[in-house]
Design an enzyme around this catalytic site. Structure first.
Site, PDB file in Angstrom:
ATOM      1  N   ASP A   1      95.340  16.564  35.711  1.00  0.00           N
ATOM      2  CA  ASP A   1      95.946  15.460  34.953  1.00  0.00           C
ATOM      3  C   ASP A   1      97.061  15.981  34.050  1.00  0.00           C
ATOM      4  O   ASP A   1      98.129  15.373  33.923  1.00  0.00           O
ATOM      5  CB  ASP A   1      94.896  14.676  34.153  1.00  0.00           C
ATOM      6  CG  ASP A   1      93.805  15.552  33.570  1.00  0.00           C
ATOM      7  OD1 ASP A   1      93.776  16.768  33.888  1.00  0.00           O
ATOM      8  OD2 ASP A   1      92.988  15.056  32.782  1.00  0.00           O
TER       9      ASP A   1
ATOM     10  N   LYS B   1      90.318  20.663  38.582  1.00  0.00           N
ATOM     11  CA  LYS B   1      89.670  19.745  37.633  1.00  0.00           C
ATOM     12  C   LYS B   1      88.330  20.401  37.279  1.00  0.00           C
ATOM     13  O   LYS B   1      87.242  19.827  37.480  1.00  0.00           O
ATOM     14  CB  LYS B   1      89.507  18.367  38.307  1.00  0.00           C
ATOM     15  CG  LYS B   1      89.070  17.268  37.381  1.00  0.00           C
ATOM     16  CD  LYS B   1      90.137  16.830  36.385  1.00  0.00           C
ATOM     17  CE  LYS B   1      89.586  15.764  35.449  1.00  0.00           C
ATOM     18  NZ  LYS B   1      90.438  15.522  34.272  1.00  0.00           N
TER      19      LYS B   1
ATOM     20  N   ASP C   1     104.202  14.714  46.128  1.00  0.00           N
ATOM     21  CA  ASP C   1     105.050  13.516  46.152  1.00  0.00           C
ATOM     22  C   ASP C   1     105.719  13.295  44.796  1.00  0.00           C
ATOM     23  O   ASP C   1     106.880  12.904  44.719  1.00  0.00           O
ATOM     24  CB  ASP C   1     104.225  12.275  46.523  1.00  0.00           C
ATOM     25  CG  ASP C   1     104.256  12.035  48.029  1.00  0.00           C
ATOM     26  OD1 ASP C   1     104.604  12.983  48.763  1.00  0.00           O
ATOM     27  OD2 ASP C   1     103.925  10.921  48.465  1.00  0.00           O
TER      28      ASP C   1
END
Ligand code: NAD
Length: 361
Positions: free
Chosen positions: A227, A195, A255
């Site tokens: 993102d 990020k 996940d």
């Protein structure tokens, strides 16, 4: 070649699935003329029953002398509430943290692999996943937000909580090297996720990853904001080979990645450190609800053994032979209950191990 493998079957379905992976390793040893020596160690609830804690210091010290570790799963409290009535640092899952720390394993690698035969289980539209996909997430395991200073206190009359995200260049460099090494053995592309438009730790991350890349010019490197990456995994998972990222981003993205493969019983994983000694285990837990029924899917554990051959023992051909055998068993229509669909052949845990072995020979 001769290697010593520490086996930690653990709890629940752990012993059943590890037994099948050992069958497959033995078949590899026979076919390729290797010797694998095994010793079983107690960790998890089964160790609490004997020693009162999940992993004793003595067990950990002995495991350190082995070439690699194959783990089933630990924990699950069905009929064993005493496992969770002791102090948290001795409970079953505490052994996992202790062994990772004790073996200096700072990287977790989770493949997200969709076999074409199981594409029906993938929640993404089939036209986006045709032919399956195959990428890995390399997550930094021992630094970042989960290990930084934290506190909660009242400041100016307001309850305020602070967590600290810090990385030093060495922590970034050592995992970046692993990512490039692994990409070299795969599709030769690393996507470094950060990020960097907001966080200082991410700007350093990006800088150091590019420095390490100078030694791996045969591998393509791209940067991606986290993102965007979360979106791309469901938009076009086939674009990825190795995703390299820090601890918290990796926790979330891995996940997400396991969800898009659709079947938890198929997902392997490897934890790696500064040496060749790695810890290989399925991504799922001990599944106490199906333990002892001979119905658990052993393929994630068998695939973890294949990763061990590739990354700890540099046995690329042998590793690929296992992966091909798994693929062939699926092509031939065999399925354990978790991946069973109408028209396929329902198969037990032990039969699944035997089928993989047959195709290896
Ligand atoms: P789980 O992964 O054990 O089970 C979730 C569901 O998936 C269950 O319905 C289970 O039957 C099914 N499942 C999992 N693996 C399967 C396989 N190989 N074949 C067929 N079905 C399978 O997760 P959970 O129920 O949340 O956790 C059970 C215990 O495992 C808990 O004590 C948890 O802390 C522990 N756990 C251990 C590890 C580990 O040892 N690394 C990882 C995760 C959870």
């Amino acid at each position: 070649m001769e290697y010593n493998i520490a086996l930690i079957p653990g709890d629940g379905i752990g012993p059943e699935i590890v037994a099948e992976a050992v069958k497959v390793l033995d078949a590899v040893a026979e076919k390729y003329g290797h010797t694998f020596n095994y010793k079983k160690f107690l960790m998890g609830g089964c160790s609490i029953d004997v020693y009162g804690e999940s992993l004793t210091d003595e067990t950990l010290e002995e495991i350190k002398t082995y070439d690699s570790v194959l783990l089933g799963a630990v924990g699950g409290n069905v009929g064993h509430s005493n496992w969770y009535e002791i102090e948290p640092s001795k409970r079953p899952e505490a052994g996992l943290l202790k062994i990772r720390k004790g073996l200096g394993l700072f990287t977790n690698m989770r493949p997200a692999l969709l076999y074409d035969e199981l594409s029906g289980a993938c929640p993404i539209k089939s036209e986006l996943t045709e032919g399956g996909f195959d990428f890995v997430i390399m997550r930094e395991l021992t630094g970042g937000l989960y290990f930084g200073d934290r506190y909660t206190k009242t400041i100016d009359g307001l309850r305020t909580a602070v967590d600290t995200l810090s990385y030093n260049e060495e922590e970034i460099r050592r995992i970046a090297k692993w990512a490039f090494e692994i990409a070299r053995k795969r599709g030769k592309k690393v996507t470094s996720v950060d990020k960097a438009n907001v966080l200082d730790s991410s700007r350093l991350w990006r800088e150091v990853v590019h420095e390490v890349h100078a030694d791996y010019q045969d591998v393509e490197l791209e940067d991606m904001l986290v993102d965007n990456c979360a979106m791309q995994i469901v938009r076009d998972p086939k674009q990825f080979d190795v995703i390299l990222t820090e601890n918290m981003f990796g926790d979330i993205l891995s996940d997400e990645a396991s969800m898009v493969t659709g079947s938890i019983g198929m997902l392997s994983s490897a934890s790696l450190g500064a040496t060749k000694l790695g810890l290989y285990e399925p991504s799922h837990g001990s599944a106490p609800d199906i333990a002892g029924k001979n119905i658990a899917n052993p393929l994630a554990t068998i695939a973890s053994a294949a990763l061990m051959l590739k990354y700890s023992f540099d046995m690329e051909e042998e590793s690929k032979a296992i992966e091909d055998a798994i693929s062939q068993v699926l092509k031939d229509g065999y399925r354990t209950v978790d991946i069973y669909t109408e028209g396929t052949k329902k198969t037990s845990t032990t039969e699944m191990g035997d089928l993989v072995v047959e195709r290896l020979k």
